[in-house]
Design a protein around this motif. Structure first.
Motif, short mmCIF file in Angstrom:
data_model
loop_
_atom_site.label_atom_id
_atom_site.label_comp_id
_atom_site.label_asym_id
_atom_site.label_seq_id
_atom_site.Cartn_x
_atom_site.Cartn_y
_atom_site.Cartn_z
N GLY A 1 32.39 18.82 51.72
CA GLY A 1 31.40 18.02 52.43
C GLY A 1 32.09 16.79 52.98
N VAL A 2 31.80 16.42 54.22
CA VAL A 2 32.47 15.29 54.87
C VAL A 2 31.43 14.29 55.36
N ASP A 3 31.65 13.03 55.05
CA ASP A 3 30.76 11.98 55.54
C ASP A 3 31.53 10.68 55.70
N GLY A 4 31.00 9.80 56.50
CA GLY A 4 31.63 8.50 56.73
C GLY A 4 30.65 7.37 56.46
N GLY A 5 31.17 6.23 56.05
CA GLY A 5 30.36 5.05 55.82
C GLY A 5 30.86 3.90 56.67
N ILE A 6 29.96 2.98 56.99
CA ILE A 6 30.35 1.89 57.89
C ILE A 6 29.56 0.63 57.57
N VAL A 7 30.24 -0.50 57.70
CA VAL A 7 29.59 -1.81 57.60
C VAL A 7 30.13 -2.66 58.74
N ARG A 8 29.25 -3.39 59.41
CA ARG A 8 29.70 -4.29 60.47
C ARG A 8 29.13 -5.68 60.21
N LYS A 9 29.87 -6.69 60.63
CA LYS A 9 29.44 -8.07 60.43
C LYS A 9 29.92 -8.90 61.61
N ARG A 10 29.06 -9.81 62.08
CA ARG A 10 29.39 -10.63 63.23
C ARG A 10 29.59 -12.08 62.78
N TYR A 11 30.66 -12.68 63.28
CA TYR A 11 30.95 -14.09 63.03
C TYR A 11 31.08 -14.80 64.37
N SER A 12 31.16 -16.11 64.33
CA SER A 12 31.27 -16.86 65.59
C SER A 12 32.58 -16.58 66.31
N SER A 13 33.64 -16.26 65.55
CA SER A 13 34.96 -16.09 66.15
C SER A 13 35.34 -14.63 66.40
N ALA A 14 34.68 -13.71 65.71
CA ALA A 14 35.07 -12.30 65.82
C ALA A 14 34.00 -11.41 65.19
N ASP A 15 34.15 -10.10 65.42
CA ASP A 15 33.30 -9.11 64.76
C ASP A 15 34.17 -8.26 63.85
N ILE A 16 33.59 -7.85 62.73
CA ILE A 16 34.31 -7.03 61.75
C ILE A 16 33.61 -5.68 61.60
N VAL A 17 34.40 -4.61 61.58
CA VAL A 17 33.89 -3.28 61.28
C VAL A 17 34.73 -2.70 60.15
N ALA A 18 34.05 -2.26 59.09
CA ALA A 18 34.73 -1.62 57.96
C ALA A 18 34.27 -0.17 57.87
N VAL A 19 35.21 0.76 57.85
CA VAL A 19 34.89 2.19 57.89
C VAL A 19 35.70 2.93 56.83
N ARG A 20 35.06 3.92 56.22
CA ARG A 20 35.83 4.88 55.42
C ARG A 20 35.13 6.24 55.48
N ALA A 21 35.90 7.28 55.31
CA ALA A 21 35.38 8.64 55.31
C ALA A 21 35.94 9.37 54.10
N VAL A 22 35.13 10.26 53.55
CA VAL A 22 35.50 10.98 52.34
C VAL A 22 35.12 12.45 52.48
N ALA A 23 35.98 13.31 51.97
CA ALA A 23 35.66 14.73 51.84
C ALA A 23 35.51 15.04 50.36
N ALA A 24 34.36 15.57 49.97
CA ALA A 24 34.14 16.02 48.60
C ALA A 24 34.33 17.53 48.58
N VAL A 25 35.42 17.97 47.93
CA VAL A 25 35.76 19.40 47.90
C VAL A 25 35.27 19.98 46.58
N PHE A 26 34.22 20.80 46.64
CA PHE A 26 33.66 21.43 45.45
C PHE A 26 34.18 22.86 45.36
N ASP A 27 34.70 23.21 44.21
CA ASP A 27 35.23 24.56 43.97
C ASP A 27 34.22 25.34 43.14
N PHE A 28 33.60 26.34 43.76
CA PHE A 28 32.56 27.13 43.10
C PHE A 28 33.09 28.45 42.53
N THR A 29 34.40 28.64 42.52
CA THR A 29 34.94 29.95 42.15
C THR A 29 34.91 30.23 40.65
#
Length: 321
Positions: free
Chosen positions: A57-85
């Motif tokens: 399963g693959v999904d991504g998360g994100i947080v953004r924040k705005r400041y007077s001098s710049a904008d920040i974006v924080a991102v990460r993505a994770v794959a959860a590999v489940f073995d059903f065998t």
């Protein structure tokens, strides 16, 4: 304008429309095929057991924040590999259970541009992890569609191209939990003559499908003119992207399933999803739920960041009372 009570009554009336539809579609089993609709059966029973193997399963998360001098974006993505065998389901996570987010410091921009930039960064992170998961799993399931929501970033589009180039047919699947489209409703209205009005696809399919059934397979899009992102994708990739609806439980709404492959792969994908649903009341596949939990970016990352660079105090924090 409506009061709270009036709004609740209006919503209840709209929900009741769905229950009335069941009778209207009771005697309809077939639908005319065309260049978009690929199967003639309106609904099909999910049949046969399938060995899930390893599912990522693959999904991504994100947080953004705005400041007077710049904008920040924080991102990460994770794959959860489940073995059903084996007798017991095991799991591993790519690149790890709790990877550090990638931070981008951006020049100040308006909200619309910031949202587009953030979305591009999320898609880039998700597709990179999805490509890594292709080597670790038999099937890769994305949280959301396998068609990008934004096409303005060349790197993102190149990633999707590579993802499809390396994909085995029927092994890249998008699971859409909240689908608000109406294109399928329009098709059914045209083909059956049943007036459906402004109902959404999910509501219509909830009335048509019973537990353990899927809808007919159709092409994801009628053509490039209908979908702006499709214009930037390779035609041979576009022609292999299909979609159908799937009802895995009477206690949950149908899911929209997008996949890269041929029409005949829909049966295997439906059986696979039936075997790895999270629960009767929440039928999203368990590997996707696992990825969603790990991909979320907690707000405390922003707090930790602020401790290190001491952002300008906001005016409201300097108020005197």
């Amino acid at each position: 304008m409506a009061t709270l009570r009036e709004a609740a009554e209006q919503l209840s009336d709209r929900e009741e429309k769905g229950s009335d539809l069941e009778k209207k579609f009771d005697d309809i089993d077939k639908i005319e095929t065309d260049s978009v609709i690929q199967e003639s059966e309106l609904r099909k029973k999910i049949e046969g057991d399938v060995e899930p193997g390893k599912v990522a399963g693959v999904d991504g998360g994100i947080v953004r924040k705005r400041y007077s001098s710049a904008d920040i974006v924080a991102v990460r993505a994770v794959a959860a590999v489940f073995d059903f065998t084996g007798s017991k389901v095991t799991s591993e996570y790519l690149p790890g259970k709790s990877p550090e987010p990638d931070f981008s410091v951006l020049d100040p921009q308006d909200q619309e541009n910031l949202d587009r930039t953030a979305e591009a960064k999320r898609l880039k992170a998700e597709t990179e992890i999805a490509m890594s998961a292709q080597a670790a799993a038999d099937t890769v399931m994305m949280d959301g569609s396998i068609v990008p929501s934004y096409s303005g970033d060349e790197e993102v589009m190149e990633n999707y191209h590579e993802l499809f180039e390396n994909a085995e047919s029927g092994k890249i699947v998008g699971v859409v939990e909240d689908s608000y489209g109406t294109s399928l409703t329009s098709m059914l209205e045209e083909k059956t003559g049943i007036e459906l009005g402004d109902m959404r696809d999910t509501q219509v399919m909830d009335a048509i499908l019973s537990e353990g059934e899927r809808s007919f397979v159709r092409k994801y899009s009628k053509g490039p003119a209908e979908h702006p992102v499709i214009k930037k994708m390779a035609p041979d990739h576009v022609n292999r992207i299909h979609t159908f609806y799937l009802k895995l439980s009477s206690k949950d709404r149908p899911l929209r399933i997008d996949y890269y492959g041929e029409v005949e792969h829909a049966d295997r994908i439906a059986s696979l999803l039936f075997s790895i649903k999270s629960s009767e009341s929440y039928t999203i596949p368990s590997p996707v739920v696992g990825a969603d939990k790990r991909a979320k970016v907690p707000e405390n990352y922003i707090k930790r960041l602020e401790k290190r660079f001491s952002p300008d105090e906001r005016r409201r924090d300097r108020r005197s009372f």
